[in-house]
Design a protein around this motif. Structure first.
Motif, PDB file in Angstrom:
ATOM      1  N   PRO A  76       0.832  -1.215   0.000  1.00 38.85           N
ATOM      2  CA  PRO A  76       0.000   0.000   0.000  1.00 38.85           C
ATOM      3  C   PRO A  76       0.864   1.262   0.000  1.00 38.85           C
ATOM      4  O   PRO A  76       1.954   1.289   0.580  1.00 38.85           O
ATOM      5  CB  PRO A  76      -0.804  -0.118   1.309  1.00 38.85           C
ATOM      6  CG  PRO A  76      -0.723  -1.558   1.696  1.00 38.85           C
ATOM      7  CD  PRO A  76       0.600  -2.050   1.188  1.00 38.85           C
ATOM      8  N   ILE A  77       0.358   2.292  -0.635  1.00 37.70           N
ATOM      9  CA  ILE A  77       1.128   3.531  -0.712  1.00 37.70           C
ATOM     10  C   ILE A  77       1.332   4.149   0.670  1.00 37.70           C
ATOM     11  O   ILE A  77       2.342   4.800   0.922  1.00 37.70           O
ATOM     12  CB  ILE A  77       0.446   4.546  -1.664  1.00 37.70           C
ATOM     13  CG1 ILE A  77       1.378   5.747  -1.900  1.00 37.70           C
ATOM     14  CG2 ILE A  77      -0.895   4.991  -1.139  1.00 37.70           C
ATOM     15  CD1 ILE A  77       0.879   6.727  -2.939  1.00 37.70           C
ATOM     16  N   ALA A  78       0.377   3.941   1.585  1.00 42.04           N
ATOM     17  CA  ALA A  78       0.525   4.501   2.923  1.00 42.04           C
ATOM     18  C   ALA A  78       1.764   3.927   3.616  1.00 42.04           C
ATOM     19  O   ALA A  78       2.520   4.649   4.278  1.00 42.04           O
ATOM     20  CB  ALA A  78      -0.725   4.210   3.757  1.00 42.04           C
ATOM     21  N   PHE A  79       1.997   2.610   3.453  1.00 41.17           N
ATOM     22  CA  PHE A  79       3.186   1.978   4.043  1.00 41.17           C
ATOM     23  C   PHE A  79       4.451   2.484   3.360  1.00 41.17           C
ATOM     24  O   PHE A  79       5.441   2.821   4.029  1.00 41.17           O
ATOM     25  CB  PHE A  79       3.078   0.459   3.897  1.00 41.17           C
ATOM     26  CG  PHE A  79       4.230  -0.299   4.502  1.00 41.17           C
ATOM     27  CD1 PHE A  79       4.183  -0.720   5.821  1.00 41.17           C
ATOM     28  CD2 PHE A  79       5.371  -0.582   3.759  1.00 41.17           C
ATOM     29  CE1 PHE A  79       5.245  -1.411   6.397  1.00 41.17           C
ATOM     30  CE2 PHE A  79       6.438  -1.260   4.309  1.00 41.17           C
ATOM     31  CZ  PHE A  79       6.367  -1.675   5.634  1.00 41.17           C
ATOM     32  N   ALA A  80       4.415   2.572   2.027  1.00 41.61           N
ATOM     33  CA  ALA A  80       5.594   3.022   1.294  1.00 41.61           C
ATOM     34  C   ALA A  80       5.973   4.442   1.676  1.00 41.61           C
ATOM     35  O   ALA A  80       7.156   4.761   1.838  1.00 41.61           O
ATOM     36  CB  ALA A  80       5.327   2.917  -0.209  1.00 41.61           C
TER      37      ALA A  80
END
Length: 563
Positions: A76-80
């Motif tokens: 997910p982009i939030a984790f990245a």
């Protein structure tokens, strides 16, 4: 046995100590990264030292780096973003992982295990990693259609959940299915430069349509059963009443797409098959244009620049909704903006922020109309006033009075051509002698689509083309024109982006005499053409002859004019 983490810590200790000694000439800092940052070591320096300690590459720029499709689809982009990690396409089945903070090494190792790949780390500045993450996740295609198909197969009936703050359209991994679908639809709209998104219900289906470059296109057909949930989710985003379905409502929201921010103006309308929704998108990341970039012919551009530098008077820009009037006014304001000028605007809404200019939001609900706001603005000692639109007699009279009392006033009207603006002002109750004393010029404009440069081809028009365009004299057109065949770059349309065509009517002595006699708009226009005024259609033909647009576009947007 020494693990990679032990080697990393030992190397980082030495690198940080050497770096701090070189920079400060004192004792080496403690081991922890928090204390190292407290010593004001730049993040880029820490990343470079970590790369040296591990013996891995350090790059200052990730331009040209290709993100790993597997990483984008799995992480997910939030984790990245939170850990500033991005997987890059590696060699021999490995995973090149860009990171900026040695403290995220455990997360990097976890990603390698999750993806089943060998880890090939490289360090880069945080700003570069975050920029590359935003760019990589914005390149995803077709995810809205995939979400629609998944919802259709699963028969989901999830309710839209409330949210706060700016919605990030790229962060869909943990969202409820309907929220994910709405986010992906808006994400596709921003990517395709859509100005409007329409959720249009029919008896047996629900259609999502985008307006791109002024043309509506059918894009998606979500399951009809999700209609209420989709509308409710959009209402929640716009802080609207989700229980009220019998009355029209208006709302606003802000969404994020990576490092871009877009404002949404939301309007709902009850219909016989459910609520219809229209979302107007204002992409805040788009740059403002200068007058020379709008497509004005050189003679028109030079004359218009001269007019916008006058001390007082009124300049009107006319055209239908979506014809680029606000863009032209913003370009004019930038042309005259300086430290010596006091510029104030009244807008509904404020579409873009202009540095050095005071912008005021009009709100009928709060009693701040264009007319009432204009009364207060003239007390602020302005040199230039921009009024978003002349809608009623009161605003027209106030704008005229402001122009007569030493202010330069810009505003817009909804008329078909430049001469029609004069008739419209008279219809609003402005006395002819006041109009002739204050009005400097009227600029009429339209937007035509540019021919796609990737699939542009020359062709010779035939009799059928001339009939479709309403051209009686073939000699009025050049022997060869251009058109777009349609390709992937233009999504098969043959067009990419738009450019303006313009008609500038300067109010000279002859025009003043006709206004005082309340002459018809057609009479004023014919006289102006005889004196050399370039009409909208004439400018369009010139752009078609130059290969900028097509005659089909010119005929479409200037259908009321004559060749």
């Amino acid at each position: 046995m020494v693990t990679v983490n032990d080697k990393f810590a030992e190397g980082l200790r030495e690198a940080l100590a050497d770096r701090a000694t070189a920079l400060e000439g004192g004792d080496p800092p403690p081991l922890s990264l928090g204390e190292a940052r407290a010593a004001q070591l730049p993040e880029a320096a820490i990343a470079a030292a970590a790369a040296g300690a591990l013996g891995v590459p350090y790059v200052e720029s990730l331009n040209g780096a290709v993100a790993s499709p597997e990483f984008i689809s799995t992480v997910p982009i939030a984790f990245a973003r939170r850990h500033a990690l991005l997987g890059l396409a590696g060699e021999n089945g490995g995973l090149s992982l860009a990171l900026c903070d040695p403290g995220t090494w455990p997360q990097a190792q976890g990603l390698a295990k999750l993806l089943g790949k060998r880890l090939h780390p490289l360090f880069a500045p945080r700003a570069e990693v975050v920029r590359a993450i935003n760019a990589a996740y914005q390149t995803q295609n077709g995810r809205a259609q995939q979400a629609i198909e998944e919802l259709g197969r699963a028969g989901q009936d999830d309710r839209a959940a409330a949210g706060g703050g700016a919605e990030d359209l790229l962060d869909v991994a943990s969202r409820a299915p309907v929220i994910k679908l709405v986010n992906l639809i808006l994400f596709e709209a921003v990517k395709q430069r859509a100005s409007d998104v329409r959720i249009q219900p029919y008896e047996d289906r629900l259609v999502v349509r985008f307006r791109v470059d002024g043309i509506l296109r059918d894009m998606f057909q979500p399951p009809k059963a999700l209609q209420d949930e989709i509308v409710s989710r959009i209402k929640v985003m716009g802080h609207m009443n989700i229980a009220e379905r019998r009355l029209a409502q208006d709302g606003r929201a802000t969404v994020e797409v990576g490092d871009r921010v877009a404002d949404l103006r939301i309007a709902t309308l009850p219909t016989s098959f459910g609520e219809r929704v229209v979302l107007r998108l204002l992409d805040k990341s788009l740059r403002l244009y200068e007058l020379g970039e709008l497509g004005m012919p050189p003679a028109v551009l030079g004359h218009f620049k001269h007019l916008v530098h006058q001390d007082h008077g009124m300049i009107l820009v006319t055209g239908p909704t979506g014809s680029g009037k606000t863009t032209t006014l913003y370009a004019a304001l930038q042309e005259v903006n300086s430290q010596e000028m006091n510029i104030i605007t009244l807008e509904d809404p404020i579409e873009y922020r202009l540095d050095g200019i005071s912008q005021t939001q009009v709100s009928d609900k709060k009693g701040m109309t264009f007319a009432s706001g204009l009364r207060h603005v003239v007390r602020q000692d302005p040199d230039v006033i921009m009024v978003g639109e002349v809608r009623d007699p009161e605003t027209a009279h106030m704008a005229i009075q402001s122009a007569l009392t030493g202010h330069l006033v810009f505003s817009t009207l909804h008329t078909n051509d430049a001469s029609g603006a004069m008739a419209r002002m008279l219809d609003l109750g402005v006395e002819p002698y006041l109009l002739t004393s204050s009005l400097l010029a009227v600029l009429a404009q339209r937007l035509v689509r540019r021919v796609c440069p990737e699939c542009k081809e020359d062709y010779r028009p035939v009799a059928g083309d001339l009939a479709r365009w309403g051209v009686a004299d073939p000699g009025a057109l050049p022997p060869r024109l251009v058109r777009g065949k349609g390709c992937n770059a233009c999504m098969g349309t043959g067009y990419v982006e738009r450019v303006g065509i313009f008609e500038l009517l300067a109010v000279d002595e002859a025009a003043r005499e006709m206004v005082l006699q309340r002459a018809k708009a057609s009479t004023i226009k014919a006289a102006a053409v005889r004196r050399g005024m370039l009409t909208l259609r004439a400018d369009g033909i010139a752009k078609a002859a130059a290969g900028v647009t097509t005659m089909d576009e010119v005929a479409r947007v200037t259908g009321r004019d004559e060749f």
